[in-house]
Design an enzyme around this catalytic site. Structure first.
Site, PDB file in Angstrom:
ATOM      1  N   GLY A  12       0.794  -1.225   0.000  1.00  0.00           N
ATOM      2  CA  GLY A  12       0.000   0.000   0.000  1.00  0.00           C
ATOM      3  C   GLY A  12       0.823   1.270   0.000  1.00  0.00           C
ATOM      4  CB  ALA A  32       7.796   7.281 -12.891  1.00  0.00           C
ATOM      5  CG  HIS A  48       1.214   2.381 -10.619  1.00  0.00           C
ATOM      6  ND1 HIS A  48       1.075   2.753  -9.305  1.00  0.00           N
ATOM      7  CD2 HIS A  48       1.679   1.111 -10.601  1.00  0.00           C
ATOM      8  CE1 HIS A  48       1.436   1.750  -8.526  1.00  0.00           C
ATOM      9  NE2 HIS A  48       1.803   0.739  -9.290  1.00  0.00           N
ATOM     10  NE  ARG A  49       2.936   6.998 -17.617  1.00  0.00           N
ATOM     11  CZ  ARG A  49       3.588   6.260 -18.499  1.00  0.00           C
ATOM     12  NH1 ARG A  49       2.940   5.510 -19.360  1.00  0.00           N
ATOM     13  NH2 ARG A  49       4.900   6.286 -18.541  1.00  0.00           N
ATOM     14  CD  GLU A  60       7.806   8.125 -17.984  1.00  0.00           C
ATOM     15  OE1 GLU A  60       8.659   7.757 -18.814  1.00  0.00           O
ATOM     16  OE2 GLU A  60       6.600   7.860 -18.090  1.00  0.00           O
TER      17      GLU A  60
END
Length: 177
Positions: A12, A32, A48-49, A60
């Site tokens: 989590g 990221a 995730h995005r 990124e």
């Protein structure tokens, strides 16, 4: 302010970090560090995005995390483990100590930014002993870097089964309701 969130895989961490970021600002940054190595991982990154809304700025950077322009922002850095993997495999000829020093220097440059950082990492050394030398070297690198970040952090949270456990409490930054 430096928040450090660590824990096992699927504990989590990312969800907790994202909720925290949204309590601190309405325009968070998601930094990221992953490199896409196969289709399954590409799909995971895309999920995730999609989970993050349009209020997020996505950046990124797989190695040079201090080069991003984040001054004045609240940033979720996801994650130290993938970032270290990139450094580790880009510098296979170097010792673990040398890669650790490179990582510490790069992280210190990131801390010079005037940003609120929410840094996510993994506790990979809590399971069994790795069965090969490369995995053992990386586990050492990860553990030592986690210790370095935790020592610098204002707050450290260990995620267990979706529950945040406070490891190190610090001053509270003003959160939006």
């Amino acid at each position: 302010m430096l928040y450090f969130i660590t824990g096992g895989q699927r504990s989590g961490k990312s969800s907790y970090a994202q909720r925290l970021a949204l309590q601190l600002t309405d325009r968070p940054v998601y930094l990221a560090t992953a490199r896409i190595w196969d289709e399954d991982f590409r799909q995971r990154v895309e999920r995730h995005r999609q989970d993050r809304g349009p209020e997020w700025t996505n950046l990124e950077e797989p190695v040079n995390i201090s080069r991003v322009d984040i001054d004045g922002r609240v940033v979720v850095l996801d994650c130290i483990t993938l970032w270290l993997t990139n450094l580790f495999f880009d510098n296979q000829e170097k010792s673990v100590d040398e890669v650790l020093e490179m990582a510490k220097l790069e992280f210190e440059k990131l801390l010079e930014k005037k940003a609120t950082l929410i840094v996510i990492s993994n506790e990979i050394g809590m399971g069994g002993h790795a069965d090969n030398a490369v995995a053992r070297r990386f586990t050492d690198l990860q553990g030592w870097m986690n210790q370095h970040i935790a020592a610098k952090a204002d707050e450290v949270t260990l995620m267990v089964s979706g529950l945040p456990l406070t490891v190190k409490a610090g001053k509270q930054e003003k959160r939006r309701e």
